[in-house]
Motif scaffolding. Structure first.
Motif, PDB file in Angstrom:
ATOM      1  N   ARG A 135       0.697  -1.253   0.152  1.00 34.47           N
ATOM      2  CA  ARG A 135       0.068  -0.100  -0.166  1.00 34.47           C
ATOM      3  C   ARG A 135       0.991   1.290   0.110  1.00 34.47           C
ATOM      4  NH1 ARG A 135      -2.640  -3.862   2.638  1.00 34.47           N
ATOM      5  NH2 ARG A 135      -4.840  -4.275   1.997  1.00 34.47           N
ATOM      6  N   ALA A 136       2.191   1.153   0.638  1.00 34.37           N
ATOM      7  CA  ALA A 136       2.848   2.187   0.520  1.00 34.37           C
ATOM      8  C   ALA A 136       3.431   2.408  -0.729  1.00 34.37           C
ATOM      9  CB  ALA A 136       4.081   1.852   1.691  1.00 34.37           C
ATOM     10  N   ILE A 137       3.620   1.595  -1.490  1.00 28.95           N
ATOM     11  CA  ILE A 137       4.016   1.661  -2.929  1.00 28.95           C
ATOM     12  C   ILE A 137       2.906   2.283  -3.700  1.00 28.95           C
ATOM     13  CG2 ILE A 137       4.513   0.283  -5.155  1.00 28.95           C
ATOM     14  CD1 ILE A 137       6.141  -1.605  -3.186  1.00 28.95           C
ATOM     15  N   THR A 150       2.304  -5.423  -6.483  1.00 29.43           N
ATOM     16  CA  THR A 150       1.832  -6.889  -6.694  1.00 29.43           C
ATOM     17  C   THR A 150       2.648  -7.789  -6.730  1.00 29.43           C
ATOM     18  OG1 THR A 150       0.109  -6.014  -8.232  1.00 29.43           O
ATOM     19  CG2 THR A 150       0.454  -8.492  -8.396  1.00 29.43           C
ATOM     20  N   ILE A 151       3.951  -7.609  -7.325  1.00 35.22           N
ATOM     21  CA  ILE A 151       5.080  -8.618  -7.038  1.00 35.22           C
ATOM     22  C   ILE A 151       5.337  -8.871  -5.590  1.00 35.22           C
ATOM     23  CG2 ILE A 151       7.639  -8.876  -7.566  1.00 35.22           C
ATOM     24  CD1 ILE A 151       7.221  -7.405 -10.175  1.00 35.22           C
ATOM     25  N   TYR A 152       5.531  -7.757  -4.800  1.00 35.84           N
ATOM     26  CA  TYR A 152       5.780  -7.703  -3.405  1.00 35.84           C
ATOM     27  C   TYR A 152       4.733  -8.444  -2.851  1.00 35.84           C
ATOM     28  CZ  TYR A 152       5.591  -6.686   1.351  1.00 35.84           C
ATOM     29  OH  TYR A 152       5.463  -6.649   2.756  1.00 35.84           O
ATOM     30  N   ALA A 153       3.336  -8.561  -3.085  1.00 32.17           N
ATOM     31  CA  ALA A 153       2.479  -9.264  -2.236  1.00 32.17           C
ATOM     32  C   ALA A 153       2.495 -10.809  -2.797  1.00 32.17           C
ATOM     33  CB  ALA A 153       1.029  -8.696  -2.879  1.00 32.17           C
ATOM     34  N   VAL A 154       2.646 -11.053  -3.960  1.00 30.67           N
ATOM     35  CA  VAL A 154       2.836 -12.501  -4.314  1.00 30.67           C
ATOM     36  C   VAL A 154       3.998 -12.982  -3.798  1.00 30.67           C
ATOM     37  CG1 VAL A 154       3.356 -13.922  -6.376  1.00 30.67           C
ATOM     38  CG2 VAL A 154       1.653 -12.232  -6.607  1.00 30.67           C
ATOM     39  N   CYS A 155       5.006 -12.456  -3.703  1.00 31.88           N
ATOM     40  CA  CYS A 155       6.379 -13.149  -2.985  1.00 31.88           C
ATOM     41  C   CYS A 155       6.138 -13.090  -1.206  1.00 31.88           C
ATOM     42  CB  CYS A 155       7.503 -12.276  -3.232  1.00 31.88           C
ATOM     43  SG  CYS A 155       8.050 -12.030  -4.977  1.00 31.88           S
ATOM     44  N   LEU A 156       5.573 -12.148  -0.938  1.00 36.34           N
ATOM     45  CA  LEU A 156       5.096 -12.375   0.610  1.00 36.34           C
ATOM     46  C   LEU A 156       4.279 -13.339   0.865  1.00 36.34           C
ATOM     47  CD1 LEU A 156       5.519 -10.730   3.027  1.00 36.34           C
ATOM     48  CD2 LEU A 156       3.071  -9.965   2.646  1.00 36.34           C
ATOM     49  N   ILE A 157       3.196 -13.751   0.081  1.00 33.74           N
ATOM     50  CA  ILE A 157       2.566 -14.984   0.398  1.00 33.74           C
ATOM     51  C   ILE A 157       3.237 -16.359   0.127  1.00 33.74           C
ATOM     52  CG2 ILE A 157       0.522 -16.490  -0.551  1.00 33.74           C
ATOM     53  CD1 ILE A 157      -0.727 -13.757  -1.286  1.00 33.74           C
ATOM     54  N   ALA A 158       3.903 -16.171  -0.990  1.00 34.67           N
ATOM     55  CA  ALA A 158       4.833 -17.365  -1.377  1.00 34.67           C
ATOM     56  C   ALA A 158       5.938 -17.838  -0.228  1.00 34.67           C
ATOM     57  CB  ALA A 158       5.508 -17.342  -2.633  1.00 34.67           C
ATOM     58  N   SER A 159       6.665 -16.737  -0.003  1.00 31.78           N
ATOM     59  CA  SER A 159       7.649 -17.048   1.088  1.00 31.78           C
ATOM     60  C   SER A 159       7.108 -17.239   2.493  1.00 31.78           C
ATOM     61  CB  SER A 159       8.722 -15.746   1.031  1.00 31.78           C
ATOM     62  OG  SER A 159       8.100 -14.468   1.245  1.00 31.78           O
ATOM     63  N   PHE A 160       6.742 -16.235   2.932  1.00 27.60           N
ATOM     64  CA  PHE A 160       6.234 -16.490   4.556  1.00 27.60           C
ATOM     65  C   PHE A 160       5.053 -17.253   4.782  1.00 27.60           C
ATOM     66  CE2 PHE A 160       8.940 -12.774   4.571  1.00 27.60           C
ATOM     67  CZ  PHE A 160       9.296 -12.952   5.763  1.00 27.60           C
ATOM     68  N   ALA A 375      -1.603  -9.343   2.120  1.00 26.02           N
ATOM     69  CA  ALA A 375      -1.379  -9.210   0.629  1.00 26.02           C
ATOM     70  C   ALA A 375      -2.409  -9.884  -0.023  1.00 26.02           C
ATOM     71  CB  ALA A 375      -0.050 -10.059   0.554  1.00 26.02           C
ATOM     72  N   LEU A 376      -3.101 -10.872   0.381  1.00 34.63           N
ATOM     73  CA  LEU A 376      -4.283 -11.120  -0.533  1.00 34.63           C
ATOM     74  C   LEU A 376      -5.291 -10.263  -0.693  1.00 34.63           C
ATOM     75  CD1 LEU A 376      -5.110 -13.919  -2.113  1.00 34.63           C
ATOM     76  CD2 LEU A 376      -6.231 -14.566  -0.048  1.00 34.63           C
ATOM     77  N   ILE A 377      -5.600  -9.652   0.565  1.00 36.03           N
ATOM     78  CA  ILE A 377      -6.684  -8.664   0.407  1.00 36.03           C
ATOM     79  C   ILE A 377      -6.113  -7.318  -0.295  1.00 36.03           C
ATOM     80  CG2 ILE A 377      -7.842  -7.032   2.119  1.00 36.03           C
ATOM     81  CD1 ILE A 377      -8.024  -9.253   3.934  1.00 36.03           C
ATOM     82  N   PHE A 378      -4.852  -6.968  -0.298  1.00 34.97           N
ATOM     83  CA  PHE A 378      -4.441  -6.134  -1.288  1.00 34.97           C
ATOM     84  C   PHE A 378      -4.765  -6.625  -2.746  1.00 34.97           C
ATOM     85  CE2 PHE A 378      -1.158  -4.510  -4.236  1.00 34.97           C
ATOM     86  CZ  PHE A 378      -1.064  -3.161  -3.975  1.00 34.97           C
ATOM     87  N   MET A 379      -4.624  -7.616  -3.062  1.00 36.89           N
ATOM     88  CA  MET A 379      -4.794  -7.984  -4.407  1.00 36.89           C
ATOM     89  C   MET A 379      -6.245  -8.261  -4.634  1.00 36.89           C
ATOM     90  SD  MET A 379      -1.634 -10.409  -5.233  1.00 36.89           S
ATOM     91  CE  MET A 379      -1.904 -11.752  -4.121  1.00 36.89           C
ATOM     92  N   THR A 380      -7.077  -8.827  -3.957  1.00 33.53           N
ATOM     93  CA  THR A 380      -8.368  -8.940  -4.296  1.00 33.53           C
ATOM     94  C   THR A 380      -9.312  -8.811  -3.149  1.00 33.53           C
ATOM     95  OG1 THR A 380     -10.023 -10.741  -4.914  1.00 33.53           O
ATOM     96  CG2 THR A 380      -8.182 -11.624  -3.681  1.00 33.53           C
ATOM     97  N   GLU A 381     -10.638  -8.237  -3.366  1.00 28.94           N
ATOM     98  CA  GLU A 381     -11.680  -8.095  -2.150  1.00 28.94           C
ATOM     99  C   GLU A 381     -12.682  -9.233  -2.173  1.00 28.94           C
ATOM    100  OE1 GLU A 381     -13.441  -4.536  -2.905  1.00 28.94           O
ATOM    101  OE2 GLU A 381     -11.721  -3.190  -2.846  1.00 28.94           O
ATOM    102  N   GLY A 481     -14.271  13.621   6.084  1.00 29.04           N
ATOM    103  CA  GLY A 481     -14.533  12.265   5.641  1.00 29.04           C
ATOM    104  C   GLY A 481     -13.392  11.569   5.138  1.00 29.04           C
ATOM    105  N   PRO A 482     -13.146  10.501   5.064  1.00 31.44           N
ATOM    106  CA  PRO A 482     -12.052   9.485   4.603  1.00 31.44           C
ATOM    107  C   PRO A 482     -11.721   9.647   2.953  1.00 31.44           C
ATOM    108  CG  PRO A 482     -13.887   7.947   4.918  1.00 31.44           C
ATOM    109  CD  PRO A 482     -14.378   9.419   5.413  1.00 31.44           C
ATOM    110  N   VAL A 483     -10.647   9.535   2.579  1.00 32.40           N
ATOM    111  CA  VAL A 483     -10.288   9.536   1.119  1.00 32.40           C
ATOM    112  C   VAL A 483      -9.531   8.475   0.984  1.00 32.40           C
ATOM    113  CG1 VAL A 483     -10.510  11.915   0.637  1.00 32.40           C
ATOM    114  CG2 VAL A 483      -8.417  10.972   1.450  1.00 32.40           C
ATOM    115  N   GLY A 484      -9.261   7.832  -0.308  1.00 26.21           N
ATOM    116  CA  GLY A 484      -8.323   6.888  -0.416  1.00 26.21           C
ATOM    117  C   GLY A 484      -8.952   5.540  -0.493  1.00 26.21           C
ATOM    118  N   SER A 485      -8.411   4.471  -1.066  1.00 24.73           N
ATOM    119  CA  SER A 485      -8.935   3.243  -0.727  1.00 24.73           C
ATOM    120  C   SER A 485      -8.068   2.057  -0.512  1.00 24.73           C
ATOM    121  CB  SER A 485      -9.594   2.798  -2.232  1.00 24.73           C
ATOM    122  OG  SER A 485      -8.652   2.751  -3.279  1.00 24.73           O
ATOM    123  N   THR A 486      -8.354   0.864  -0.615  1.00 26.12           N
ATOM    124  CA  THR A 486      -7.366  -0.378  -0.264  1.00 26.12           C
ATOM    125  C   THR A 486      -6.292  -0.292  -1.635  1.00 26.12           C
ATOM    126  OG1 THR A 486      -9.211  -1.591   0.725  1.00 26.12           O
ATOM    127  CG2 THR A 486      -7.157  -2.693   0.084  1.00 26.12           C
TER     128      THR A 486
END
Length: 486
Positions: A135-137, A150-160, A375-381, A481-486
């Motif tokens: 999300r910082a990226i 997305t590359i980061y998120a996939v690697c996070l799931i695969a490794s950890f 990581a998964l929630i970042f990629m899909t809802e 009010g809030p701005v921004g999204s996942t």
């Protein structure tokens, strides 16, 4: 399969082999100097998180202390017992000194990456906070960099979530079999069910479990090490001199001398405290704090606990015993630590160590699962995806426990973590000027006499932040009010 092994081996050699460790060290030194040695300036403040003195807790949110314990549970694992022993065997006592050095540098890297994770966190539909390097990226560098996130998120799931959870299950089952003759099948079933109970409760249950398990784990292990040190207090000065002398090549304990000590110490320190690898910020972002830097300081403290305290405990237990023989090869890390502990306090210590490994591994499983969920929630809802992940984690832990050779299937974990770290470090370099602005804001408020600095998104209109994630800010009180999204 041979092609995949070759590919993953090449990635591993490119990242961990020669490029990543110097990159982590150089960047950590740069962050330390450029920030004015911020980890040392705020060192006394780190201890406030243990008493809650630095924040006002909201019972509906994850507290800074809970986030600290979840991240400590992830950083602290079997590597703190086995990995330190391996580093000493391969690099000599001097490896311990360089392990301390990289931890002090890594404390700054951890502060920076956690601060950025907090800065760009988002409030989800349940009122919880989610954030991390992905999300910082996206929110810090822009949508054009979503592919990198997305590359980061996939690697996070695969490794950890996949690879390291299989390893943790294997470690627990192996220790239970060796010390208590408990069949791997029963350990696998019990560990898998216990994992399910925790992960199906989400981050709140993970945090509550960590708030109980981690203090017991850390205090128990540190307490045992203190007993060993007291029993051998007159030998301690010689051990400390041995560590320093070997670190600077004044006394060569293993082949390679000073070079081996530096290489093994840096590698063990980086693998253990994970500073700069991009994993812990995912947990750091869940905490309710008044200012991003507050949680950055807390995460810096977690590196101190992991390496300076717990890894040092293992080192002293080994070096104060007569089991360790410099230059000896083929010694299993857990066995060396266990035999050293038994020499100090008796045969019952092997059961204590098995229990410690169980707590260390289980805390890591909880942590690894949450990284994958985030990581998964970042990629899909799609909520079904999270359910599938939870069931899969239970299966992976069971598989790792029951099959001694099962972890060979997950040989991709290290290269995936290498890619993960490279992506995270690139993002940290590009976002460091933003982190310095936030750190300066924190310092300015402290200098003005504000005991608990408050972050106000309105003061940083050029940054893509979520005002709803900062309820203590003046703008939130005005009903913004809030701005921004996942």
């Amino acid at each position: 399969m041979g092609l995949l092994d070759t590919l993953f081996g090449a990635i591993n050699d490119f990242t961990w082999g020669w490029s990543l460790i110097p990159f982590l060290v150089v960047l950590g030194v740069f962050f330390t100097v450029a920030s004015g040695f911020v980890q040392f300036r705020f060192f006394k403040r780190m201890f406030n998180v243990l008493t809650g003195g630095d924040e006002d807790n909201d019972p509906t949110k994850i507290s800074a202390r809970e986030a600290l314990f979840v991240s400590v549970g992830g950083r602290v694992g079997g590597g703190n017992i086995a990995g330190v022993a391996v580093a000493i065997t391969a690099g000599g006592p001097g490896a311990v000194f360089w392990m301390w050095v990289i931890a002090l540098i890594g404390m700054c890297t951890a502060l920076v990456e956690a601060t950025l994770a907090q800065l760009y966190k988002r409030t989800d539909e349940n009122g919880d906070y989610r954030g991390g390097p992905a999300r910082a990226i996206v929110h810090g560098l822009g949508e054009n960099y979503r592919w990198l996130a997305t590359i980061y998120a996939v690697c996070l799931i695969a490794s950890f979530s996949i690879g390291f959870n299989a390893f943790q299950g294997n470690t627990v089952a192996g220790a239970a079999l060796d010390s208590m003759d408990v069949p791997r099948l029963w350990t696998g079933i019990a560990l898998s069910l216990l994992t399910g109970v925790i992960v199906f409760g989400g981050i709140h249950r993970i945090a509550k479990a960590a708030d109980v398990i981690i203090p017991v784990m850390a205090i128990g292990y540190i307490g045992m090490a203190l007993v060993v040190i007291v029993l051998n207090v007159f030998s301690l000065p010689a051990v400390l001199w041995d560590i320093v002398a070997n670190a600077f090549g004044l006394r060569e304990a293993v082949a390679g001398g000073m070079g081996a000590a530096i290489a093994q110490g840096l590698r063990r320190g980086l693998f253990s405290n994970e500073a700069g690898l991009g994993s812990a910020p995912n947990v750091a972002a869940t905490a309710y704090v008044k200012h991003p830097v507050s949680q950055g300081i807390t995460q810096s403290f977690s590196v101190f606990i992991d390496t300076i305290l717990i890894c040092s405990c293992t080192a002293f237990v080994i070096l104060l015993a007569d089991v360790y023989q410099p230059g000896a090869e083929g010694i299993d890390g857990v066995a060396l630590t266990q035999q050293s502990m038994v020499e100090h306090v008796g045969a019952w210590a092997q059961y204590f160590l098995t229990f410690a490994i169980l707590l260390f591994a289980f805390s890591s499983i909880m942590y690894n699962y949450y990284l994958g969920e985030n990581a998964l929630i970042f990629m899909t809802e799609n909520k079904m995806a999270v359910l599938v992940l939870r069931v899969a984690i239970m299966g992976i832990v069971f598989l790792g426990a029951v099959a001694p050779g099962a972890t060979a299937v997950f040989a991709f974990s290290d290269p995936m973590m290498g890619i993960l770290a490279v992506v995270n470090l690139l993002a940290l370099m590009m976002l460091f000027p933003v982190a310095m602005r936030i750190i300066t804001d924190f310092r300015t408020q402290l200098a003005a006499g504000v005991a608990k600095p408050v972050f106000d998104p309105a003061q940083f209109p050029d940054l893509d932040t979520d005002p709803s994630a900062w309820p203590d800010a003046p703008a939130a009180a005005a009903g913004r009010g809030p701005v921004g999204s996942t």
